[in-house]
Design a protein around this motif. Structure first.
Motif, PDB file in Angstrom:
ATOM      1  N   GLY A   1       0.735  -1.140  -0.249  1.00 35.55           N
ATOM      2  CA  GLY A   1      -0.083   0.239   0.034  1.00 35.55           C
ATOM      3  C   GLY A   1       0.892   1.377  -0.084  1.00 35.55           C
ATOM      4  O   GLY A   1       2.204   1.211  -0.194  1.00 35.55           O
TER       5      GLY A   1
ATOM      6  N   LEU B   1      -5.362   1.684   0.110  1.00 31.42           N
ATOM      7  CA  LEU B   1      -5.403   1.563  -1.456  1.00 31.42           C
ATOM      8  C   LEU B   1      -6.486   2.433  -2.022  1.00 31.42           C
ATOM      9  O   LEU B   1      -7.624   2.098  -2.030  1.00 31.42           O
ATOM     10  CB  LEU B   1      -5.361   0.029  -1.953  1.00 31.42           C
ATOM     11  CG  LEU B   1      -4.449  -0.916  -1.349  1.00 31.42           C
ATOM     12  CD1 LEU B   1      -4.732  -2.270  -1.569  1.00 31.42           C
ATOM     13  CD2 LEU B   1      -3.094  -0.430  -1.535  1.00 31.42           C
ATOM     14  N   GLU B   2      -5.901   3.593  -2.458  1.00 25.69           N
ATOM     15  CA  GLU B   2      -6.888   4.544  -3.177  1.00 25.69           C
ATOM     16  C   GLU B   2      -6.597   4.796  -4.544  1.00 25.69           C
ATOM     17  O   GLU B   2      -5.407   5.275  -4.792  1.00 25.69           O
ATOM     18  CB  GLU B   2      -7.029   5.742  -2.370  1.00 25.69           C
ATOM     19  CG  GLU B   2      -7.317   5.704  -0.722  1.00 25.69           C
ATOM     20  CD  GLU B   2      -8.664   5.187  -0.230  1.00 25.69           C
ATOM     21  OE1 GLU B   2      -9.518   5.466  -1.266  1.00 25.69           O
ATOM     22  OE2 GLU B   2      -8.725   5.014   0.614  1.00 25.69           O
ATOM     23  N   TYR B   3      -7.554   4.455  -5.534  1.00 21.79           N
ATOM     24  CA  TYR B   3      -7.139   4.705  -6.942  1.00 21.79           C
ATOM     25  C   TYR B   3      -8.314   5.307  -7.541  1.00 21.79           C
ATOM     26  O   TYR B   3      -9.497   5.254  -7.184  1.00 21.79           O
ATOM     27  CB  TYR B   3      -6.948   3.238  -7.657  1.00 21.79           C
ATOM     28  CG  TYR B   3      -5.590   2.592  -7.322  1.00 21.79           C
ATOM     29  CD1 TYR B   3      -4.688   3.109  -7.891  1.00 21.79           C
ATOM     30  CD2 TYR B   3      -5.367   1.993  -6.083  1.00 21.79           C
ATOM     31  CE1 TYR B   3      -3.243   2.543  -7.639  1.00 21.79           C
ATOM     32  CE2 TYR B   3      -4.294   1.330  -5.918  1.00 21.79           C
ATOM     33  CZ  TYR B   3      -3.085   1.711  -6.743  1.00 21.79           C
ATOM     34  OH  TYR B   3      -2.006   1.185  -6.262  1.00 21.79           O
TER      35      TYR B   3
ATOM     36  N   GLY C   1       1.842   3.008  -2.371  1.00 24.97           N
ATOM     37  CA  GLY C   1       2.615   3.073  -3.331  1.00 24.97           C
ATOM     38  C   GLY C   1       3.981   2.175  -3.266  1.00 24.97           C
ATOM     39  O   GLY C   1       4.780   1.964  -4.138  1.00 24.97           O
TER      40      GLY C   1
ATOM     41  N   SER D   1     -11.597   1.992  -3.680  1.00 21.50           N
ATOM     42  CA  SER D   1     -10.709   2.223  -2.258  1.00 21.50           C
ATOM     43  C   SER D   1     -10.839   0.841  -1.448  1.00 21.50           C
ATOM     44  O   SER D   1     -12.020   0.352  -1.487  1.00 21.50           O
ATOM     45  CB  SER D   1     -11.978   3.486  -1.622  1.00 21.50           C
ATOM     46  OG  SER D   1     -10.969   3.448  -0.283  1.00 21.50           O
TER      47      SER D   1
ATOM     48  N   GLY E   1     -10.215   7.634  -2.853  1.00 23.06           N
ATOM     49  CA  GLY E   1     -10.301   7.461  -4.294  1.00 23.06           C
ATOM     50  C   GLY E   1     -11.784   7.001  -4.851  1.00 23.06           C
ATOM     51  O   GLY E   1     -12.564   6.653  -4.001  1.00 23.06           O
TER      52      GLY E   1
ATOM     53  N   ARG F   1      -5.156   5.590 -11.822  1.00 23.75           N
ATOM     54  CA  ARG F   1      -4.086   6.416 -11.194  1.00 23.75           C
ATOM     55  C   ARG F   1      -4.339   6.366  -9.712  1.00 23.75           C
ATOM     56  O   ARG F   1      -5.525   6.368  -9.256  1.00 23.75           O
ATOM     57  CB  ARG F   1      -4.220   7.929 -11.783  1.00 23.75           C
ATOM     58  CG  ARG F   1      -3.788   8.159 -13.010  1.00 23.75           C
ATOM     59  CD  ARG F   1      -4.121   9.900 -13.455  1.00 23.75           C
ATOM     60  NE  ARG F   1      -5.428   9.852 -13.467  1.00 23.75           N
ATOM     61  CZ  ARG F   1      -6.309  10.705 -12.689  1.00 23.75           C
ATOM     62  NH1 ARG F   1      -5.375  11.583 -11.792  1.00 23.75           N
ATOM     63  NH2 ARG F   1      -7.485  11.081 -12.764  1.00 23.75           N
ATOM     64  N   GLN F   2      -3.339   6.560  -8.673  1.00 29.55           N
ATOM     65  CA  GLN F   2      -3.309   6.575  -7.451  1.00 29.55           C
ATOM     66  C   GLN F   2      -4.105   7.824  -7.073  1.00 29.55           C
ATOM     67  O   GLN F   2      -3.675   8.978  -7.849  1.00 29.55           O
ATOM     68  CB  GLN F   2      -2.151   6.496  -6.808  1.00 29.55           C
ATOM     69  CG  GLN F   2      -1.767   5.110  -6.664  1.00 29.55           C
ATOM     70  CD  GLN F   2      -0.412   5.027  -5.798  1.00 29.55           C
ATOM     71  OE1 GLN F   2       0.352   5.781  -5.769  1.00 29.55           O
ATOM     72  NE2 GLN F   2      -0.376   3.832  -4.951  1.00 29.55           N
ATOM     73  N   SER F   3      -5.028   7.978  -6.192  1.00 29.45           N
ATOM     74  CA  SER F   3      -5.459   9.187  -5.773  1.00 29.45           C
ATOM     75  C   SER F   3      -4.596   9.870  -4.761  1.00 29.45           C
ATOM     76  O   SER F   3      -3.480   9.329  -4.531  1.00 29.45           O
ATOM     77  CB  SER F   3      -6.926   9.166  -5.096  1.00 29.45           C
ATOM     78  OG  SER F   3      -6.646   8.352  -3.938  1.00 29.45           O
TER      79      SER F   3
END
Length: 79
Positions: free
Chosen positions: A37, A55-57, A39, A73, A70, A62-64
């Protein structure tokens, strides 16, 4: 009362106390899990992915941004 005091780590404390009271013996394996997580890439030689960090995308992959939720999520702190 326990939920207010321990919050989202309540299930970890619950397992630890239950395992200790039942005298369950655990074996520690060095390469058992990865805390990915935020990154951090996950290596292939692990058995468990412990998602400490959210984990937020965005839906386009793209990662938020840091501190944002995101469109996709996976974060236990949201629950």
């Amino acid at each position: 009362e326990a939920d207010k005091r321990f919050g989202w780590v309540l299930e970890m404390w619950g397992y630890s106390i239950a395992a200790a009271s039942l005298q369950i013996v655990h074996r520690v394996t060095t390469n058992f899990q990865i805390e990915g997580g935020a990154g951090i890439p996950a290596p292939e030689n692990r058995y468990i992915f412990h998602y400490t960090y959210g984990l937020e995308y965005m839906l386009d992959g793209r990662q938020s941004g840091i501190g944002t939720i995101g469109e996709w999520s996976l974060d236990k702190r949201h629950y």
